[in-house]
Design an enzyme around this catalytic site. Structure first.
Site, short mmCIF file in Angstrom:
data_model
loop_
_atom_site.label_atom_id
_atom_site.label_comp_id
_atom_site.label_asym_id
_atom_site.label_seq_id
_atom_site.Cartn_x
_atom_site.Cartn_y
_atom_site.Cartn_z
N LYS A 151 54.75 25.28 37.01
CA LYS A 151 55.26 25.04 38.53
C LYS A 151 54.86 23.74 38.75
CE LYS A 151 51.69 26.65 41.71
NZ LYS A 151 51.83 25.44 42.54
N HIS A 243 53.43 31.77 43.71
CA HIS A 243 52.51 32.82 43.46
C HIS A 243 52.50 33.72 44.57
CE1 HIS A 243 50.63 29.96 40.88
NE2 HIS A 243 50.02 29.06 41.93
N LYS A 346 36.93 31.16 50.63
CA LYS A 346 37.79 31.34 49.49
C LYS A 346 38.13 32.87 49.14
CE LYS A 346 38.60 30.04 44.69
NZ LYS A 346 38.36 29.42 43.63
#
EC number: 1.1.1.49
Length: 489
Positions: A151, A243, A346
């Protein structure tokens, strides 16, 4: 050491072989598969890039990459040398004709003509067409050749179509493997197992029982050295178009007839085609975009996006969308998608919130059951249930989490997502790769959002680095009676 099934001998040609992706992900992934016994002794990995290097210099770079990006305790000297012995290198400008292509042809000619040959394009997508043209010109495409495309496949529908046409002119669709490393993650693949192999989940997997779904992928890092690239992309193109829409498809799709590639991809395509369009008229109520400003992340002061970029920009570093899948199964169920740079933590996860039980026997409505599939940093599954609060004289409820870490047998760490996908391409198994019509269906849904943002139909917001996003993203959920997952912990 556990060994996995060895694949057949192959030649892997990596275009862009000196780049960050190759050094950080591809070579370490292939080394790990050799360490697990899956790569045969006569496999060959050929790097191709414009950088003027001989084989010895490239092998030295590869050794440095393994030492930098892999734990030292898995770098046995014998294994490292076995892996490096499989490497070769060709200095090659992949966009041009020239005698260097003959050097690549000579290396490949050492193997049997029917041997599996994988071309991995770790280059800028605008080079894909010219690489294919040269592979064809120098007669390097065989019936057992495959091409792996990284990608982004375009920046909009027009460029995606051009890239797909350019590659498709030389490779039939069955030989094209569009990689999305999220599909190589164990928790993402486990969505199918949890849904369809467990009647407990399968029976409750619809709008009758599910109140909302959240799909989150946020990270603490900023754009750092990728500012120039990122400013041409943004959060929506970089993460959601590929994604996160793929994750949404696995959550929302109907049961495929089998786990054959086309059956799974047909089911995903049906979800993409069922996404309710977001237009200029609805962008303000269904989407939020924002840029991070200066703030504090992990105790350190960090600059804002515009400071890092050094110029004005209308590119978002945060995107949140309320999506609707217009099928009977998902009627009136919002799917919240968000991604961000410079977040307070995260995390990548799927959060499924179930409708509360319709009972008053415990005095108050029980809390909603909640299923959390942790994609990273610690892959696993949490299920929040209602249980009796321990006491002798009352029957009150409290919530308790069933926390399951998804581990490999023997306590081995999960393989990196690239490890599975790289060898799936060798095996000729495309189930975890993206078909052309999926890419184009995703762009059909995303492109009107980009156009609405371009026309400022959803104004650019800001959020401090180290926070969880702008207030408008909180309101996006509050308007439907929902809250983001971290707010409810």
């Amino acid at each position: 050491m556990e060994h996995f099934q060895q694949v057949e001998p192959f030649d892997y040609v990596i275009f862009g072989a000196t780049g960050d992706l190759t050094m950080r992900k591809l070579l370490p992934a292939l080394y790990n598969r050799l360490r697990m016994g899956q790569i045969p002794d006569d496999a060959c990995i050929i790097g191709a890039a414009r950088t003027e290097l001989d084989r010895e210099a490239y092998v030295a770079r590869a050794r440095d990459a393994l030492e930098r990006f892999l734990p030292s305790d898995i770098l046995g000297p014998g294994l490292v040398e076995r892996f490096l012995a499989r490497l070769d290198y060709v200095t090659l400008d992949s966009s041009r004709e020239g005698p260097q292509w003959d050097a690549l042809k000579s290396l490949l000619a050492k193997a049997q003509p029917d041997r599996v040959r994988v071309y991995y394009f770790a280059t800028a997508p605008q080079l894909y067409g010219s690489i294919c043209e040269n592979l064809n010109r120098y007669e390097l495409i065989t019936p057992t050749s495959r091409v792996v495309l990284e990608k982004p496949i375009g920046t909009n529908m027009a460029t995606a179509t051009a890239i797909n046409d350019g590659v498709g002119q030389y490779f039939p669709e069955k030989q094209i493997y569009r990689i999305d490393h999220y599909l190589g993650k164990e928790t993402v693949q486990n969505v199918l197992a949890l849904r369809f192999a467990n009647p407990l989940m399968n029976a409750a997997w619809s709008g009758e029982h599910i109140e909302s779904v959240q799909i989150t992928a946020v990270e603490t890092v900023g754009v750092e050295g990728r500012a120039a690239y990122y400013d041409t992309s943004g959060a929506l193109r970089d993460m959601i178009q590929n994604h996160l829409l793929q994750v949404l498809c696995l959550v929302a799709m109907e049961a495929p007839d089998s786990l054959e590639a086309d059956a799974v991809r047909n089911a995903k395509l049906a979800v993409l085609n069922a996404l309710r369009p977001i237009t200029d008229a609805t962008a303000a109520t269904e989407t939020v975009r924002a840029q991070y400003t200066a703030g504090v992340v992990d105790g350190e002061n960090v600059p804002g996006y515009l400071e890092e970029l050094g110029k004005p920009s209308a590119t978002e570093t945060y995107a949140a969308i309320r999506a609707w899948v217009d099928t009977p199964r998902w009627k009136n169920v919002p799917f919240y998608i968000r991604t961000a740079k410079r977040s307070g933590k995260k995390v990548s996860e799927i959060v499924v919130t179930f409708r509360p039980a319709a009972t008053t026997m415990f005095g108050a409505t029980p809390a909603s059951n909640r299923l959390v599939l942790r994609i990273q940093p610690n892959e696993g599954v949490d299920l929040r249930l209602n249980v009796k609060n321990p006491a002798l004289d009352v029957f009150n409820l409290r919530t308790a989490d069933l926390d399951t870490s998804i581990r490999m047998e023997g306590g081995l760490p999960f393989p990196d997502s690239y490890e599975r996908l790289l060898l799936d391409a060798v095996r000729g198994d495309p189930v975890l790769f993206i078909r052309r019509d999926e890419v184009e269906a995703a762009w059909r849904w995303v492109e009107p959002i980009l156009e609405a943002w371009k026309h400022d139909k959803a104004p650019m917001q800001t959020y401090s680095a180290g926070s969880y996003g702008p207030e408008q993203a909180t309101q996006l959920l509050a308007s439907h009676g929902d809250t983001w997952h971290e707010a409810s912990e």
